[in-house]
Design an enzyme around this catalytic site. Structure first.
Site, short mmCIF file in Angstrom:
data_model
loop_
_atom_site.label_atom_id
_atom_site.label_comp_id
_atom_site.label_asym_id
_atom_site.label_seq_id
_atom_site.Cartn_x
_atom_site.Cartn_y
_atom_site.Cartn_z
N GLY A 1 -12.58 10.57 -19.04
CA GLY A 1 -12.02 9.51 -18.19
C GLY A 1 -13.07 8.98 -17.22
N THR B 1 -6.26 10.29 -24.25
CA THR B 1 -5.16 9.35 -24.11
C THR B 1 -5.78 7.95 -24.08
OG1 THR B 1 -5.29 9.25 -21.70
CG2 THR B 1 -3.96 11.04 -22.66
N THR C 1 1.72 16.53 -17.85
CA THR C 1 0.28 16.82 -17.67
C THR C 1 -0.04 17.26 -16.24
OG1 THR C 1 -0.44 15.36 -19.45
CG2 THR C 1 -2.02 15.75 -17.68
N THR D 1 -5.38 14.44 -4.96
CA THR D 1 -5.57 13.07 -4.48
C THR D 1 -5.04 12.89 -3.06
OG1 THR D 1 -4.79 10.79 -4.81
CG2 THR D 1 -3.42 12.52 -5.74
N ASP D 2 -5.55 11.88 -2.35
CA ASP D 2 -5.02 11.58 -1.01
C ASP D 2 -3.58 11.09 -1.07
OD1 ASP D 2 -5.42 8.98 -1.99
OD2 ASP D 2 -6.62 8.29 -0.29
N GLU D 3 -3.13 10.65 -2.27
CA GLU D 3 -1.76 10.12 -2.37
C GLU D 3 -0.70 11.19 -2.10
OE1 GLU D 3 -0.41 7.42 -5.19
OE2 GLU D 3 -2.31 6.35 -5.37
N TYR E 1 3.86 9.50 -9.72
CA TYR E 1 2.48 9.99 -9.90
C TYR E 1 2.12 10.96 -8.79
CZ TYR E 1 -2.58 10.12 -9.15
OH TYR E 1 -3.85 10.55 -8.90
N LYS F 1 1.33 14.98 -8.84
CA LYS F 1 0.06 15.53 -8.36
C LYS F 1 0.31 16.55 -7.24
CE LYS F 1 -3.69 14.61 -9.25
NZ LYS F 1 -4.61 15.20 -10.28
N ARG G 1 -6.47 0.74 1.46
CA ARG G 1 -6.99 1.89 0.73
C ARG G 1 -8.37 2.22 1.30
NH1 ARG G 1 -2.45 1.86 -0.27
NH2 ARG G 1 -1.33 2.12 -2.25
P1 NAD Z 1 -8.55 8.62 -15.80
O1 NAD Z 1 -7.16 8.14 -16.04
O2 NAD Z 1 -9.67 7.66 -15.87
O3 NAD Z 1 -8.89 9.83 -16.79
C1 NAD Z 1 -7.99 10.86 -17.05
C2 NAD Z 1 -8.53 11.63 -18.24
O4 NAD Z 1 -7.65 12.74 -18.50
C3 NAD Z 1 -8.60 10.82 -19.54
O5 NAD Z 1 -9.84 11.02 -20.17
C4 NAD Z 1 -7.46 11.35 -20.37
O6 NAD Z 1 -7.69 11.26 -21.78
C5 NAD Z 1 -7.40 12.80 -19.90
N1 NAD Z 1 -6.07 13.42 -20.08
C6 NAD Z 1 -4.86 12.92 -19.72
N2 NAD Z 1 -3.88 13.78 -20.06
C7 NAD Z 1 -4.49 14.86 -20.62
C8 NAD Z 1 -4.01 16.07 -21.14
N3 NAD Z 1 -2.70 16.38 -21.18
N4 NAD Z 1 -4.90 16.97 -21.62
C9 NAD Z 1 -6.25 16.70 -21.61
N5 NAD Z 1 -6.74 15.54 -21.16
C10 NAD Z 1 -5.88 14.62 -20.64
O7 NAD Z 1 -8.49 9.33 -14.37
P2 NAD Z 1 -9.52 9.33 -13.16
O8 NAD Z 1 -9.28 8.13 -12.33
O9 NAD Z 1 -10.87 9.63 -13.66
O10 NAD Z 1 -8.96 10.58 -12.33
C11 NAD Z 1 -9.45 11.90 -12.58
C12 NAD Z 1 -8.75 12.85 -11.63
O11 NAD Z 1 -9.01 12.48 -10.27
C13 NAD Z 1 -7.22 12.86 -11.75
O12 NAD Z 1 -6.77 14.17 -11.56
C14 NAD Z 1 -6.76 11.97 -10.63
O13 NAD Z 1 -5.45 12.31 -10.21
C15 NAD Z 1 -7.79 12.30 -9.57
N6 NAD Z 1 -8.04 11.24 -8.57
C16 NAD Z 1 -8.41 9.99 -8.97
C17 NAD Z 1 -8.71 9.03 -8.00
C18 NAD Z 1 -9.14 7.63 -8.38
O14 NAD Z 1 -9.24 6.78 -7.49
N7 NAD Z 1 -9.40 7.34 -9.65
C19 NAD Z 1 -8.64 9.36 -6.64
C20 NAD Z 1 -8.24 10.66 -6.27
C21 NAD Z 1 -7.97 11.59 -7.25
O1 DAU Z 2 -5.69 7.08 -3.56
C1 DAU Z 2 -6.11 7.76 -4.70
C2 DAU Z 2 -5.42 7.15 -5.91
O2 DAU Z 2 -5.99 5.86 -6.10
C3 DAU Z 2 -5.58 7.97 -7.17
O3 DAU Z 2 -4.96 9.22 -6.99
C4 DAU Z 2 -4.95 7.24 -8.37
O4 DAU Z 2 -5.17 7.96 -9.57
C5 DAU Z 2 -5.59 5.87 -8.49
O5 DAU Z 2 -4.95 5.13 -9.51
C6 DAU Z 2 -5.47 5.12 -7.17
O6 DAU Z 2 -4.10 4.75 -6.88
P1 DAU Z 2 -3.73 3.33 -6.23
O7 DAU Z 2 -2.33 3.01 -6.50
O8 DAU Z 2 -4.18 3.26 -4.82
O9 DAU Z 2 -4.75 2.40 -7.09
P2 DAU Z 2 -4.56 0.99 -7.83
O10 DAU Z 2 -5.90 0.58 -8.29
O11 DAU Z 2 -3.43 1.02 -8.80
O12 DAU Z 2 -4.11 0.06 -6.62
C7 DAU Z 2 -4.93 -0.08 -5.46
C8 DAU Z 2 -4.23 -1.05 -4.51
O13 DAU Z 2 -4.21 -2.35 -5.11
C9 DAU Z 2 -2.78 -0.69 -4.24
O14 DAU Z 2 -2.45 -1.00 -2.91
C10 DAU Z 2 -2.00 -1.58 -5.20
C11 DAU Z 2 -2.86 -2.84 -5.28
N1 DAU Z 2 -2.80 -3.55 -6.58
C12 DAU Z 2 -3.02 -2.83 -7.72
C13 DAU Z 2 -2.97 -3.44 -8.97
C14 DAU Z 2 -3.20 -2.65 -10.23
C15 DAU Z 2 -2.56 -4.91 -6.61
O15 DAU Z 2 -2.38 -5.57 -5.57
N2 DAU Z 2 -2.50 -5.52 -7.85
C16 DAU Z 2 -2.69 -4.84 -9.03
O16 DAU Z 2 -2.62 -5.47 -10.11
#
Ligand code: NAD
Ligand code: DAU
Length: 332
Positions: A10, A36, A98, A123-125, A147, A151, A211
């Site tokens: 991912g 996925t 998951t 996550t901070d969420e 979500y 988490k 954010r």
């Molecule tokens: P992503 O959606 O890009 O990647 C998730 C990965 O997990 C994918 O490669 C998917 O194939 C794999 N996966 C999903 N279900 C699975 C399962 N059952 N078994 C094995 N693999 C599986 O996610 P990301 O944005 O890289 O986030 C990674 C981690 O960091 C997550 O735990 C997420 O909650 C956390 N996180 C993300 C953010 C963000 O802003 N992206 C912020 C804070 C925390």
């Molecule tokens: O805060 C950490 C989290 O950040 C992670 O744990 C999550 O995995 C990651 O998806 C992310 O969650 P958010 O909901 O904050 O991210 P997203 O990119 O979906 O949205 C960021 C902000 O933008 C949120 O306030 C919603 C807004 N948004 C999002 C989308 C997709 C829009 O206004 N329009 C959009 O189309």
């Protein structure tokens, strides 16, 4: 160190695997990923033939697969998760499976096989919306969507295993990441790629949700530090320290992409949309971490990366994504 990284195909996972292989020549990495829609082997094609890297396709909910992948491992970094809030509103089942049961499966295997360390990525969420001030690691968890509730379930279960069994767990809770290889359903890559195609940028509600943005490479450095220096049973917030309203972020993206603000299209708000996240990151800073990338520079690098890598994101925005996007925003 021999690492098992779950979810390494991912966004954050692939950046982290690349970081470890470059920063620690003595380390090797097994990447266990279900692939996925969000998992993409192309994210790691540059290291695919590195003898220190091995990919295993599998599900973290499958105890047999997990035990097998854990053989000889010194530490696990659990990045595997369902991650997109909007999808959790439409199809929450897989999030519970998951993000809760998958964590449980890993905890059980780590306990039984006596693996020395499990770093769980939360996550901070999980703190929920923070109107004033910043969340500290000791604050109560008040998640507000399926979500973040899933988490929070995984996060609390990991802490419970530490309390009950002394399973060697460490947790990070980071703010919103951005950078290369982020699936284009999340706001920054969605808005960049829509802007490139002169498509509307669907801004939720009044656009004033806040954010705290963290460049993915800064998060990888923090995760690496917590993995090696963090204390068992402890939680570490990782905050970018750059809070911004979505409307301001959107204008910055359009400016960098050289596209007009007329592309901004207000749409119905996300149900249960958290207003603001904010982290107090003093604890990880005391461990020796600070973000190294300035937000403006990192956003410019990110816009440039997506502009140069159309071959990476165009296939992702067809097929499954098109069906999801039509369901989310209405067919175009
Ligand atoms: P992503 O959606 O890009 O990647 C998730 C990965 O997990 C994918 O490669 C998917 O194939 C794999 N996966 C999903 N279900 C699975 C399962 N059952 N078994 C094995 N693999 C599986 O996610 P990301 O944005 O890289 O986030 C990674 C981690 O960091 C997550 O735990 C997420 O909650 C956390 N996180 C993300 C953010 C963000 O802003 N992206 C912020 C804070 C925390
Ligand atoms: O805060 C950490 C989290 O950040 C992670 O744990 C999550 O995995 C990651 O998806 C992310 O969650 P958010 O909901 O904050 O991210 P997203 O990119 O979906 O949205 C960021 C902000 O933008 C949120 O306030 C919603 C807004 N948004 C999002 C989308 C997709 C829009 O206004 N329009 C959009 O189309």
């Amino acid at each position: 160190m021999k690492l098992l990284v779950t979810g390494g195909a991912g966004f954050i996972g692939s950046n982290f695997v690349r970081h470890v292989l470059a920063a620690h020549p003595e380390d090797s990495v097994v990447n266990l990923d279900k692939l996925t829609y969000a998992g993409n082997p192309a994210n790691l094609e540059d290291v695919a033939h590195d003898p220190r890297y091995r990919f295993v396709q599998g599900d973290i909910c499958d105890a047999t697969v997990v035990r097998d992948a854990l053989k000889g491992v010194d530490a696990v970094v659990n990045m595997a998760a369902c991650t997109h809030v909007d999808r959790s509103l439409m199809e929450p089942d897989e999030f519970l499976r998951t993000d809760v049961f998958g964590v449980f499966t890993l905890l059980e295997a780590v306990r039984e096989l006596k693996i020395p360390r499990l770093l769980h990525i939360s996550t901070d969420e999980v703190y929920g919306s923070v109107e004033r001030g910043s969340s500290r690691e000791s604050d109560p968890l008040r998640p507000s969507n399926p979500y973040s509730a899933s988490k929070a379930g995984g996060d609390l279960l990991a802490l419970a295993y530490w309390q009950t069994h002394k399973t060697p767990v460490v947790i990070t809770r980071s703010s919103n990441n951005f950078g290369p290889y982020q699936y284009p359903e999340k706001v920054i890559p969605l808005f960049i790629t829509n802007a490139v195609d002169d498509q509307p940028l669907p801004l939720y509600g009044d656009g004033k949700n806040v954010r705290d943005w963290l460049y993915v490479l800064d998060n990888c450095a923090a995760i690496d530090l917590v993995l090696r220096k963090g204390k068992e049973g402890e939680v570490y917030n990782i905050g970018g320290g750059h809070e911004v309203e979505n409307i301001v972020l959107t204008r910055q993206i359009l400016k960098l992409a050289g596209k007009p603000e007329t592309l901004i299209t207000p749409v119905k708000d996300r149900p249960g949309h958290d207003r603001r996240y904010s982290l107090d990151a003093k604890k990880v800073q005391q461990l020796g971490w600070a973000p190294r990338h300035k937000f403006g520079d990192a956003l410019a690098t990110t816009v440039a990366w997506y502009r140069a890598r159309e071959a990476w994101w165009r296939p992702l925005k067809s097929g499954e994504f098109r069906a999801y996007y039509a369901k989310q925003y209405g067919a175009r």
